[in-house]
Design an enzyme around this catalytic site. Structure first.
Site, PDB file in Angstrom:
ATOM      1  N   CYS A  91      13.283  11.438   6.887  1.00 42.05           N
ATOM      2  CA  CYS A  91      13.294  11.024   8.307  1.00 42.05           C
ATOM      3  C   CYS A  91      14.619  11.399   8.919  1.00 42.05           C
ATOM      4  O   CYS A  91      14.720  11.616  10.124  1.00 42.05           O
ATOM      5  CB  CYS A  91      13.157   9.515   8.445  1.00 42.05           C
ATOM      6  SG  CYS A  91      11.857   8.838   7.471  1.00 42.05           S
ATOM      7  N   SER A 138       4.382   8.055  10.234  1.00 39.16           N
ATOM      8  CA  SER A 138       4.341   8.851  11.464  1.00 39.16           C
ATOM      9  C   SER A 138       4.314   7.964  12.718  1.00 39.16           C
ATOM     10  O   SER A 138       3.861   6.819  12.685  1.00 39.16           O
ATOM     11  CB  SER A 138       3.104   9.751  11.472  1.00 39.16           C
ATOM     12  OG  SER A 138       1.960   8.987  11.751  1.00 39.16           O
ATOM     13  N   LYS A 155       0.879  -1.176   0.000  1.00 37.25           N
ATOM     14  CA  LYS A 155       0.000   0.000   0.000  1.00 37.25           C
ATOM     15  C   LYS A 155       0.910   1.217   0.000  1.00 37.25           C
ATOM     16  O   LYS A 155       1.433   1.629   1.038  1.00 37.25           O
ATOM     17  CB  LYS A 155      -0.882  -0.025   1.254  1.00 37.25           C
ATOM     18  CG  LYS A 155      -2.202   0.715   1.141  1.00 37.25           C
ATOM     19  CD  LYS A 155      -2.105   2.200   0.911  1.00 37.25           C
ATOM     20  CE  LYS A 155      -1.864   3.013   2.164  1.00 37.25           C
ATOM     21  NZ  LYS A 155      -1.661   4.481   1.861  1.00 37.25           N
ATOM     22  N   GLU A 192       8.917  16.660  15.425  1.00 31.21           N
ATOM     23  CA  GLU A 192       9.294  16.558  14.020  1.00 31.21           C
ATOM     24  C   GLU A 192       8.433  17.502  13.170  1.00 31.21           C
ATOM     25  O   GLU A 192       7.202  17.488  13.265  1.00 31.21           O
ATOM     26  CB  GLU A 192       9.100  15.117  13.531  1.00 31.21           C
ATOM     27  CG  GLU A 192       9.621  14.903  12.121  1.00 31.21           C
ATOM     28  CD  GLU A 192       9.589  13.440  11.695  1.00 31.21           C
ATOM     29  OE1 GLU A 192       8.543  12.797  11.891  1.00 31.21           O
ATOM     30  OE2 GLU A 192      10.608  12.957  11.177  1.00 31.21           O
TER      31      GLU A 192
END
Ligand code: UN1
Length: 496
Positions: A284, A229, A175, A385
């Site tokens: 990231c 996330s 996905k 973040e």
């Protein structure tokens, strides 16, 4: 009429059972509609699982070196189509073509590494404690792997998961992020052209809360790998925990670069610009904190602001562009929000802090490279973040303080230190609490043949890339062969 793209299920390009689609638009020019992609639901996932189980039955019996040959051809085809795939990737993701080519290259490296692993996949043979008895372990495929991937590396990060999963003999249901679905279809075309049996790979497009959720919850999916996330990772983790599924999570970061007063400042300057504003800060591993020792603080900040202001923003397909747009409106709103929060907390906006001016930017999610100074440990812009081109600068007095500031966040992906002092470098290697530490290089730039991942809230202990990921996608089986011709009782008949 916009083109309707499809899922890949049961060996065919198939429309979604939901008959529902979402739009995929160019983030640098949102009037550019790339196409419509399936907004799939549980029924599409169900069909994909049925097919993947058949694919697994065949593929798991294919010898690993033969599986490796397929991945070698995948690598060759990615080399051949690198330019075309990179351009399509830039159109839907936004980062500059130089970087999308790098993204494809990371996929190529991962494919060639997987190929070699097909002739290795080592088990172990160890001595038995009994006479005339053989003891060994070997690796077996697990089953169906459900793979959920993010937008920022539309090809490389999926290959980190798909290629080792496939090499180990699993079937995959993928996905991809709804922000970059086109690259996923291009990669599947490559896999099929390379000779992967069609039912071994399935692509189910759609949103996390529908297609992704159905995939994680399906009992026919044995293994889940997710990059995204921390919040979504927690939800997936709860489901996998309840269902006893193997799970690899790769989540947030708040990566810091430390610059000591003895550092080569020009080198640090190049590093922080690349680490902080490359990929528009959407890695990231992006450098989102700069921890600078007092004596060089003002000078380095000045140099960074001067250069940041001169970085050329624009569509990633234009050769002169250095920084592309953010991925979508929500991403830009998040950046705007945090720049506001930082100033309310008492940080100073040293540069950026706005959309770029000019008509050329009106139809894209652009945001100027931004530097916040006077950031104190504990502020939200120091802890959370942002995933955009925002650098929070923290002034420190010593290496000890720098290490404390680096470590005092919830995340632990990458870190970096610029120094000419070998003792300081080794101290940092030892005490920075991250999965990856760079010395005299920015926080980005991991190579495909080394384990990738972070500590604390960044992950759940697994690594991608390198040799360690092959442990994740295979099951260890132990075999004892007793050729003594009599009953030998372990731990009892050990004498003589
Ligand atoms: C990511 O941001 O999710 O180390 C992956 C790097 C790249 C991979 C980043 N090779 O920056």
């Amino acid at each position: 009429m916009a083109e309707r793209f499809r899922n890949f299920i049961a060996g065919q390009w198939a429309p979604p059972a939901t008959d529902d689609y979402f739009e995929n638009r160019n983030p640098a020019e949102w009037t550019d509609l790339i196409g419509l992609f399936p907004r799939s639901g549980p029924e599409d996932v169900r069909r994909a699982v049925e097919s993947a189980r058949r694919g697994f039955a065949e593929w798991s019996r294919t010898p690993a070196p033969v599986r490796g040959e397929v991945l070698h051809r995948v690598g060759d085809l990615l080399v051949e189509h690198k330019d075309r795939i990179a351009r399509a990737m830039t159109r839907e993701m936004g980062k500059v073509v130089l970087e999308t080519k790098g993204d494809v290259q990371e996929g190529i490296d991962t494919a060639y590494y997987a190929h070699t692993e097909g002739r290795r996949l080592f088990g172990r043979t160890v001595p038995s404690e009994l006479r005339n008895k053989w003891a060994m372990s070997y690796r077996r495929p697990i089953g169906v792997a459900g793979v959920i991937t993010p937008f920022n590396f539309p090809l490389a990060v999926p290959t980190w998961k798909l290629f080792p999963a496939l090499l180990c003999g699993n079937a995959v249901i993928w996905k991809p992020s709804e922000d970059v679905p086109h690259t996923a279809n291009l990669l599947v075309e490559v896999l099929l052209e390379a000779g992967l049996p069609p039912e071994v790979i399935q692509v189910v497009h759609g949103l996390g809360e529908a297609a992704g959720k159905a995939l994680v919850e399906h009992p026919g999916v044995d293994v889940i790998s997710f990059t995204g996330s921390t919040e979504t990772g927690a939800i997936i983790g709860a489901t996998c925990g309840r269902m006893h599924k193997r799970l690899s999570l790769e989540m947030g970061g708040k990566n810091a670069m430390i610059v000591l007063e003895d550092a080569d400042l020009d080198l640090a300057l190049d590093g922080v610009l690349w680490g902080g504003f490359g990929t528009t800060g959407q890695r990231c591993t992006a450098t989102s904190r700069l921890i600078v020792q007092e004596r060089v603080h003002d000078k380095l900040v000045q140099l960074i602001c001067d250069r940041a202001e001169r970085l050329r923003l624009g569509p990633g397909l234009e050769p002169s562009t250095e920084v592309g747009p953010l991925i979508n409106e929500a991403a830009r709103k998040k950046v705007e929000y945090y720049v506001g929060v930082g100033q309310e907390e008492g940080a100073t906006l040293a540069t950026g802090g706005a959309k770029p001016a000019g008509k050329a930017f009106d139809c894209g999610w652009f945001y100027r490279p931004t530097v916040l100074t006077g950031v104190k440990p504990g502020m939200r812009v120091e802890q959370e973040e942002i995933f955009g081109p925002v650098l929070s600068v923290i002034r420190v007095g010593s290496l000890d303080e720098a290490i404390r500031v680096n470590n005092d966040v919830a995340y632990g992906l990458s870190s970096s230190i610029y120094t000419r002092n070998v003792n300081a470098a080794f101290r940092a290697m030892q005490d920075l609490d991250n999965g990856i530490t760079y010395v005299n290089a920015p926080t980005i730039g991991a190579e495909a043949h080394l384990p990738f991942g972070g500590v604390k809230q960044t992950g759940n202990g697994h690594r991608e890339g390198g040799w360690e990921v092959y442990d994740f996608y295979s099951e260890t089986k132990v075999v004892y062969v007793d050729y003594s011709g009599k009953l030998q009782r372990a731990q009892i008949d050990t004498e003589g």
